[in-house]
Scaffold this active site. Sequence first.
Site, PDB file in Angstrom:
ATOM      1  N   TYR A 133       1.083  -1.164   0.129  1.00  0.00           N
ATOM      2  CA  TYR A 133      -0.016   0.070  -0.009  1.00  0.00           C
ATOM      3  C   TYR A 133       1.006   1.279  -0.034  1.00  0.00           C
ATOM      4  CZ  TYR A 133      -3.559   3.177   1.553  1.00  0.00           C
ATOM      5  OH  TYR A 133      -4.714   4.370   1.798  1.00  0.00           O
ATOM      6  N   LYS A 161      -1.036  -1.240  -4.404  1.00  0.00           N
ATOM      7  CA  LYS A 161      -2.252  -0.197  -4.514  1.00  0.00           C
ATOM      8  C   LYS A 161      -1.307   0.901  -4.288  1.00  0.00           C
ATOM      9  CE  LYS A 161      -5.614   1.926  -1.732  1.00  0.00           C
ATOM     10  NZ  LYS A 161      -6.394   2.212  -0.277  1.00  0.00           N
TER      11      LYS A 161
END
Length: 290
Positions: A133, A161
């Site tokens: 992330y 992400k």
Amino acid sequence: MKGIFSALMVPYNLDGSINEKGLRELVRHNIDVMKVDGLYVGGSTGENFMISTEEKKEVFRIAMDEAKNEVQMMAQVGSINVKESVELGKYATELGYPCLSAVTPFYYKFSFAEIKEYYETIVRETQNNMVIYSIPFLTGVNMDIAQFGELFANPKIIGVKFTAGDFYLLERMRKAYPDKLILSGFDEMLLPAVVMGVDGAIGSTYNVNGIRAKEIFRLGKEGKIAEALEIQHVTNDLIEGILQNGLYPTIKEILKCQGVDAGICRRPMAPTTEEQAKVAKELYQKYLAK
């Protein structure tokens, strides 16, 4: 792990406890009404960094129990406490989450070697898949294409992400790592990310605007850019209103208009004001009411 994922919100009660009834309603709303392809559980949209380890586990448990693997499920376990990340990762893996995600460790200025060891530790201890992330504007961690490549060398680290506005880096990564997942994290830039070749997207506004997001994604993949852009324009008008009125409280108030017991935000976030609730209802009527 492709398609449109809602970054799952979490309803809280007045005393700050998790509203289980509301959370179950929200999971069903995302699956049955928004028709999303997956749920990203335990991210910042769920106010994750303001709750305890046990509460995070409770969110993972309730979400998985309600979703019953009807959609793709990803558990965000990142923390600056790697022991907590491992504990949460093992718990989510036992619950049946097929993939974990972890925000880059933040606050302290960790070296890349330390960041790499953090991810390697979580993967090694859980033996689950991992999606990095990356959200530099909140963590202060900017990784370059070579550093992503070092992380991707571990076959268990399957993607990222990508919540950043650096579309040059996005294009370079798509070209360099065609077999890795790239999931866009900026709802307002979904279409240009699709054009760049992302595999999907994870976003907070998909809790209320998932149907449009799926259309943007589909049309973009089909090369129908003009049609997709018209939907992105409307989406961004909505997002602009949400951001101006306060991201989390506004989405929760809109969810209430959509029939979901979305609760309130967790302290130290302030209670929703009457004016915020009024504006949220106006946004719902203008952009989302059928």
